[in-house]
Design a protein around this motif. Structure first.
Motif, PDB file in Angstrom:
ATOM      1  N   THR A 326       0.674  -0.642  -0.359  1.00  0.00           N
ATOM      2  CA  THR A 326       0.416   0.141  -0.316  1.00  0.00           C
ATOM      3  C   THR A 326       1.038   1.549  -0.026  1.00  0.00           C
ATOM      4  OG1 THR A 326      -0.361   0.158   2.319  1.00  0.00           O
ATOM      5  CG2 THR A 326      -1.568  -0.976   1.264  1.00  0.00           C
ATOM      6  N   GLY A 327       2.086   1.014   0.138  1.00  0.00           N
ATOM      7  CA  GLY A 327       2.760   2.169   1.072  1.00  0.00           C
ATOM      8  C   GLY A 327       3.492   2.901  -1.159  1.00  0.00           C
ATOM      9  N   ALA A 328       3.640   1.703  -1.916  1.00  0.00           N
ATOM     10  CA  ALA A 328       3.301   2.229  -3.221  1.00  0.00           C
ATOM     11  C   ALA A 328       2.665   2.229  -3.898  1.00  0.00           C
ATOM     12  CB  ALA A 328       3.856   1.277  -3.879  1.00  0.00           C
ATOM     13  N   ALA A 356     -14.036  -3.547  -2.918  1.00  0.00           N
ATOM     14  CA  ALA A 356     -15.204  -1.668  -2.674  1.00  0.00           C
ATOM     15  C   ALA A 356     -14.099  -1.337  -1.694  1.00  0.00           C
ATOM     16  CB  ALA A 356     -16.541  -2.480  -1.453  1.00  0.00           C
ATOM     17  N   ILE A 357     -13.624  -2.354  -0.488  1.00  0.00           N
ATOM     18  CA  ILE A 357     -12.422  -1.034   0.484  1.00  0.00           C
ATOM     19  C   ILE A 357     -11.310  -0.160  -0.251  1.00  0.00           C
ATOM     20  CG2 ILE A 357     -10.947  -2.126   2.445  1.00  0.00           C
ATOM     21  CD1 ILE A 357     -12.751  -4.651   3.446  1.00  0.00           C
ATOM     22  N   LEU A 367      -4.123   4.423   1.209  1.00  0.00           N
ATOM     23  CA  LEU A 367      -4.174   2.771   0.943  1.00  0.00           C
ATOM     24  C   LEU A 367      -3.555   2.205   1.988  1.00  0.00           C
ATOM     25  CD1 LEU A 367      -3.743   2.082  -2.492  1.00  0.00           C
ATOM     26  CD2 LEU A 367      -5.990   1.703  -1.603  1.00  0.00           C
ATOM     27  N   ALA A 368      -2.967   3.204   2.974  1.00  0.00           N
ATOM     28  CA  ALA A 368      -2.149   2.556   4.045  1.00  0.00           C
ATOM     29  C   ALA A 368      -3.178   1.693   4.938  1.00  0.00           C
ATOM     30  CB  ALA A 368      -1.620   3.435   5.064  1.00  0.00           C
ATOM     31  N   PRO A 369      -4.188   1.770   5.423  1.00  0.00           N
ATOM     32  CA  PRO A 369      -5.390   1.202   6.578  1.00  0.00           C
ATOM     33  C   PRO A 369      -5.569   0.054   5.406  1.00  0.00           C
ATOM     34  CG  PRO A 369      -6.084   2.708   6.240  1.00  0.00           C
ATOM     35  CD  PRO A 369      -5.398   3.449   4.765  1.00  0.00           C
ATOM     36  N   TYR A 370      -5.663  -0.323   4.074  1.00  0.00           N
ATOM     37  CA  TYR A 370      -5.941  -1.135   3.734  1.00  0.00           C
ATOM     38  C   TYR A 370      -6.020  -2.615   4.176  1.00  0.00           C
ATOM     39  CZ  TYR A 370      -7.050  -4.476  -0.038  1.00  0.00           C
ATOM     40  OH  TYR A 370      -7.559  -6.025  -0.862  1.00  0.00           O
ATOM     41  N   ARG A 373      -8.452  -3.116   6.918  1.00  0.00           N
ATOM     42  CA  ARG A 373      -9.317  -3.211   6.966  1.00  0.00           C
ATOM     43  C   ARG A 373      -9.367  -4.191   6.098  1.00  0.00           C
ATOM     44  NH1 ARG A 373     -11.627   1.876   5.319  1.00  0.00           N
ATOM     45  NH2 ARG A 373     -13.971   0.352   4.400  1.00  0.00           N
ATOM     46  N   TRP A 374      -9.122  -5.330   5.210  1.00  0.00           N
ATOM     47  CA  TRP A 374      -9.481  -6.244   4.677  1.00  0.00           C
ATOM     48  C   TRP A 374      -9.678  -7.298   5.767  1.00  0.00           C
ATOM     49  CZ3 TRP A 374      -7.361 -11.244   4.074  1.00  0.00           C
ATOM     50  CH2 TRP A 374      -5.942 -10.663   3.991  1.00  0.00           C
ATOM     51  N   LYS A 375      -8.942  -7.239   6.697  1.00  0.00           N
ATOM     52  CA  LYS A 375      -8.864  -8.819   7.093  1.00  0.00           C
ATOM     53  C   LYS A 375     -10.299  -8.798   8.492  1.00  0.00           C
ATOM     54  CE  LYS A 375      -3.605 -10.095   7.464  1.00  0.00           C
ATOM     55  NZ  LYS A 375      -3.492  -8.064   6.330  1.00  0.00           N
TER      56      LYS A 375
END
Length: 460
Positions: A326-328, A356-357, A367-370, A373-375
């Motif tokens: 996500t850092g990229a 959606a997330i 995007l850092a929390p992705y 969030r998916w977990k």
């Protein structure tokens, strides 16, 4: 060069959902889908759209889309049970044991129409959906000059985007090349489709009236009938006396590695190799209905359904998902991240939710929390599937019979996944063994240990 806030590679459930979520929050989003011609989608190109297309009750809540929101023709029929059939024992579930907003056990749907619904939904929200467009390469600018991601298309055109969402399915044709930039090991070797993925084959057949009445409302799975990890045939009822009859099996399996060949009802002593999917299906139908019916005459292929002449072949991803770099500014979703599962035949619900997330976070500019969030959203579902797939990895026909007989006893006091409740440890030695094995296996994968490439593995 065209510029977008969010570029999505792949226009299946995950990709369309990402485009919808991003556009709904005001981002400029484009969904790029290479497009596959299909008999059941004659008027437009779209995604491959191939899986058994069944949704269980609690999957509706994971997906976040209720069937009441879908246009007519997507839902083909409701389900009231799942039947698991071993060589000698069987098990019927009439409840998943998980609370849900959906009243039935589940439903079957026409997958191409479902994908078209998600595409239309994304376009109505303002996303661009471009079918017939293949992505040749992706270059990422880490220095901050120009668009962060530059996508070269097969046409030679280029477009730029700040955020990249990879939704190109379990074969990961674009995903692998992108992730290779950020990993100290060969991602293709780690995520080899021939080692971690499964192949599925299915046929659309019209059943005799009395047979369709028997299977209507049920999804049926035959375990322990063919060799291989998470290898099983199934029947999913659709509409108009038509059912999808198919199977899932590992890619590239060698029959010489199969012990106790005679214990598998769908193998024959003279088999020199693992049978092809269509031969397995013929044998299944002969086994179940051959005494009363002529299979080819009474169970004809419905050639105007499916991908081509009533048949479909497709890949299903490993049950082990991956995190994203996500850092990229990159998120991997759906089958490309391994969120779908060979164990439960696909995973439109997890694909929609992860897409959606990712789309939502990309639109918000972070995007850092992705990965967290998916977990939070699908972690319990992934954990169940990974644990079950691990437990049954080396099961042979006798093991399936034991498991079904044992689970049947446990269901006397519980529903669905509730059969693994700790209270069932007192239900006898066999029951305690099954429950304890499941609990211990789940515990071993706790706290996201089911992830096969973690966020910390990336060098961004």
């Amino acid at each position: 060069m065209e510029r977008f806030d969010v570029a999505v590679v792949g226009g299946g459930p995950a990709g369309s959902s990402a485009g919808h979520a991003a556009a709904s929050r005001g981002a400029s989003a484009v969904v790029l889908e290479k497009g596959v011609p299909r008999t059941d989608r004659p008027d437009r190109l779209g995604p491959d759209s191939t899986d058994a297309a069944g949704i269980l009750d609690y999957w509706v809540d994971i997906m976040g889309i209720h069937p009441d929101e879908m246009p007519e023709g997507v839902v083909l029929g409701t389900l009231d049970r799942a039947e698991f059939i071993g060589p000698s024992e069987s098990l019927t579930l009439r409840s998943t044991g998980i609370e849900s907003s959906y009243d039935n056990f589940g439903f079957c749907m026409q997958r191409a129409r479902f994908d078209d619904f998600l595409r239309d939904r994304a376009e109505e929200a303002g996303a661009e959906y471009r079918a017939g467009v293949s992505v040749r390469s992706v270059e990422t600018d880490r220095d901050g000059d120009g668009p962060r991601h530059r996508l070269e298309l097969a046409s030679g055109d280029e477009l730029g985007a700040e955020y990249l969402i990879l939704a190109d399915g379990p074969q990961r044709q674009v995903t692998n090349r992108v992730l290779d930039e950020y990993l100290p090991f060969d991602v293709t070797e780690r995520l080899s489709t021939r080692e971690t993925n499964h192949i599925a084959y299915q046929e659309h057949r019209r059943l005799p009236e009395e047979v369709f009445e028997e299977v209507a409302g049920a999804i049926k799975f035959w375990w322990g009938h063919m060799p291989g990890h998470t290898a099983y045939p199934w029947i999913f009822p659709n509409d108009d006396n038509v059912a999808r009859i198919g199977l899932t099996m590992p890619i590239g399996m060698d029959i010489e590695a199969v012990e106790n060949r005679g214990d598998y009802p769908l193998l024959r002593p003279d088999d020199e190799r693992i049978p092809q999917g269509k031969e397995y299906i013929r044998r299944l139908l002969e086994q179940e209905y051959g005494d009363e019916y002529d299979i080819e005459d009474d169970f004809p292929l419905v050639e105007n359904r499916g991908k081509s002449k009533g048949t479909e072949t497709y890949a299903i991803s490993s049950t082990r998902p991956i995190d994203s770099p996500t850092g990229a500014g990159v998120a991997v979703v759906g089958g490309a991240m391994g969120a779908t599962s060979a164990f439960h035949e696909g995973g439109d619900h997890t694909a929609v939710r992860t897409g959606a997330i990712a789309g939502e976070l990309a639109a918000e500019g972070d995007l850092a929390p992705y990965n967290a969030r998916w977990k939070d959203a699908i972690g319990d579902e992934i954990l169940r599937n990974v644990a079950m797939a691990d437990i049954v990895h080396d099961y042979e026909p006798d093991d399936w019979d034991w498991a079904f007989a044992t689970a049947r006893k446990l269901l006397e006091n519980s529903e669905g996944y509730g059969l693994f409740d700790t209270s069932n440890l007192r239900a006898g030695f066999g029951a305690a063994k099954l429950v304890t094995t499941y609990k211990r296996t789940k515990f071993s994968f706790r706290n996201g240990k089911y992830v096969q490439i973690g966020e910390s593995d990336y060098t961004v």
